[in-house]
Scaffold this motif. Structure first.
Motif, PDB file in Angstrom:
ATOM      1  N   LEU A  73       0.812  -1.222   0.000  1.00 23.38           N
ATOM      2  CA  LEU A  73       0.000   0.000   0.000  1.00 23.38           C
ATOM      3  C   LEU A  73       0.849   1.277   0.000  1.00 23.38           C
ATOM      4  O   LEU A  73       0.337   2.360  -0.269  1.00 23.38           O
ATOM      5  CB  LEU A  73      -0.947   0.011   1.209  1.00 23.38           C
ATOM      6  CG  LEU A  73      -2.003  -1.087   1.232  1.00 23.38           C
ATOM      7  CD1 LEU A  73      -2.855  -0.983   2.492  1.00 23.38           C
ATOM      8  CD2 LEU A  73      -2.905  -1.042  -0.002  1.00 23.38           C
ATOM      9  N   TYR A  82      -8.735  -1.977  -2.744  1.00 30.12           N
ATOM     10  CA  TYR A  82      -7.835  -3.103  -2.453  1.00 30.12           C
ATOM     11  C   TYR A  82      -8.583  -4.195  -1.690  1.00 30.12           C
ATOM     12  O   TYR A  82      -9.531  -3.916  -0.966  1.00 30.12           O
ATOM     13  CB  TYR A  82      -6.640  -2.618  -1.629  1.00 30.12           C
ATOM     14  CG  TYR A  82      -5.803  -1.618  -2.382  1.00 30.12           C
ATOM     15  CD1 TYR A  82      -4.994  -2.023  -3.431  1.00 30.12           C
ATOM     16  CD2 TYR A  82      -5.860  -0.259  -2.060  1.00 30.12           C
ATOM     17  CE1 TYR A  82      -4.248  -1.115  -4.150  1.00 30.12           C
ATOM     18  CE2 TYR A  82      -5.111   0.665  -2.774  1.00 30.12           C
ATOM     19  CZ  TYR A  82      -4.313   0.236  -3.823  1.00 30.12           C
ATOM     20  OH  TYR A  82      -3.584   1.129  -4.536  1.00 30.12           O
ATOM     21  N   ARG A 138      -6.797  -0.292   7.111  1.00 31.96           N
ATOM     22  CA  ARG A 138      -5.999   0.305   6.044  1.00 31.96           C
ATOM     23  C   ARG A 138      -6.813   0.458   4.750  1.00 31.96           C
ATOM     24  O   ARG A 138      -6.262   0.749   3.695  1.00 31.96           O
ATOM     25  CB  ARG A 138      -4.751  -0.563   5.764  1.00 31.96           C
ATOM     26  CG  ARG A 138      -3.733  -0.646   6.897  1.00 31.96           C
ATOM     27  CD  ARG A 138      -3.029   0.676   7.193  1.00 31.96           C
ATOM     28  NE  ARG A 138      -2.601   1.416   6.029  1.00 31.96           N
ATOM     29  CZ  ARG A 138      -1.392   1.334   5.456  1.00 31.96           C
ATOM     30  NH1 ARG A 138      -0.479   0.538   5.962  1.00 31.96           N
ATOM     31  NH2 ARG A 138      -1.097   2.063   4.401  1.00 31.96           N
ATOM     32  N   CYS A 140      -8.592  -1.938   3.142  1.00 32.72           N
ATOM     33  CA  CYS A 140      -8.756  -3.145   2.313  1.00 32.72           C
ATOM     34  C   CYS A 140     -10.088  -3.809   2.639  1.00 32.72           C
ATOM     35  O   CYS A 140     -10.459  -3.896   3.810  1.00 32.72           O
ATOM     36  CB  CYS A 140      -7.656  -4.157   2.613  1.00 32.72           C
ATOM     37  SG  CYS A 140      -6.049  -3.674   2.024  1.00 32.72           S
ATOM     38  N   VAL A 196      -4.369  -7.622  -2.825  1.00 29.22           N
ATOM     39  CA  VAL A 196      -3.073  -7.365  -2.187  1.00 29.22           C
ATOM     40  C   VAL A 196      -2.439  -8.695  -1.763  1.00 29.22           C
ATOM     41  O   VAL A 196      -1.256  -8.933  -1.983  1.00 29.22           O
ATOM     42  CB  VAL A 196      -3.255  -6.465  -0.938  1.00 29.22           C
ATOM     43  CG1 VAL A 196      -1.909  -6.148  -0.299  1.00 29.22           C
ATOM     44  CG2 VAL A 196      -3.993  -5.190  -1.299  1.00 29.22           C
TER      45      VAL A 196
END
Ligand SMILES: [Mg+2]
Length: 277
Positions: A73, A82, A138, A140, A196
């Motif tokens: 990231l 993501y 984050r 995701c 990811v």
């Protein structure tokens, strides 16, 4: 013994010995049972449920996953979407209580599986909840791609929700419908997301190219793609079951315990000790 001839009692004792020992001989040759197979798997189950090393392996995997997530990231566009794609069984949820139950009952898969899943009592494996909460923080999205049958979705959602897993909802839990090949479900995620990380305990959790191969070909495929492990692919330990075992049996589903026992033994690669005969 009289006059060099065996007595009636000696012959009778010999007859009894034959009657009572023959079944155990047969057992070794042809009547290998489910209980016998379960006995072979006992130590892997004991290891998984008790060894602190297992806990350490899970923490190691999810610590590495966090590192790779941060790395991926770093300096990427915040507007993009993501995703982390993660398997459920033996990756997120610990199903070993049903394996231990089967051992006690002398039964095997799929006995007890649906009932176990519907009870929604599986516990989270070490490190996974913290990691997925971190990935969620984050930005995701978490997609749970599992080969649990789709009829178990409600119970699986309940189990994940009760344990406070992020994205434990209808759209993010993708169970098996027609095929055990997870690729179509991964493609669905890829339509709108950059994946990811892929996390699982079975090679089929990462890519279809590992599937439907014999043992040597699976090992060769891992060698060919070795740089992806610990990077995009995070793998967890499962000595109890998986495609690795099915490939030992030539992907044949209807084998007897005796057949499986033979193939297990045939797969061993012993030391050719030239010092001993
Ligand atoms: Mg799994």
């Amino acid at each position: 013994m009289k006059n060099g001839k065996p007595s009636f009692y000696l012959i009778y004792a010999l007859f009894l010995w034959l009657v009572f020992t023959m079944p155990s001989c047969n057992k070794k040759e042809g009547s290998f049972s489910i209980e016998d197979l379960n006995e072979q798997s006992l130590l892997s189950l004991v290891w998984y449920q008790n060894a602190a090393e297992v806990r350490a392996l899970y923490h190691q995997a999810f610590n590495l996953a966090r590192l790779r997530l941060d790395e991926y990231l770093w300096e990427r566009e915040i507007e993009e979407k993501y995703a982390v794609v993660i398997d459920i069984d033996e990756t997120v949820l610990d199903n070993t209580p049903v394996h231990a139950w089967r051992f006690k009952q002398g039964v095997t898969h799929p006995d007890g599986w649906d009932e176990w899943c519907r009870a929604a009592e599986a516990e989270a494996l070490p490190g996974v909840l913290d990691f997925l909460k971190y990935a969620d923080s984050r930005g995701c999205e978490i997609f749970y791609v599992s080969n649990r049958d789709v009829t178990l979705k409600e119970a699986t959602l309940k189990n994940l929700k009760d344990l406070n897993f992020p994205d434990a909802d209808e759209a993010h839990v993708l169970l098996r419908k027609e095929t055990g090949d997870k690729e179509p479900r991964r493609q669905l995620v890829r339509k709108d997301h950059n994946i990811v990380l892929l996390i699982g305990d079975n090679l089929g959790d990462f890519a279809s190219l590992f599937m439907d191969k014999k043992t040597d070909a699976r090992n060769a495929a891992v060698e060919e793609h070795r740089e992806k492990f610990g990077k995009r692919f995070i793998i967890l330990p499962n000595p109890k079951y998986g495609d690795w075992e099915g490939t030992l049996y030539g992907l044949q589903r209807e084998l007897t315990p005796a057949d499986k026992n033979k193939l297990r033994r045939a797969s061993l690669k012993p030391w050719e000790n030239s010092q001993k005969k």
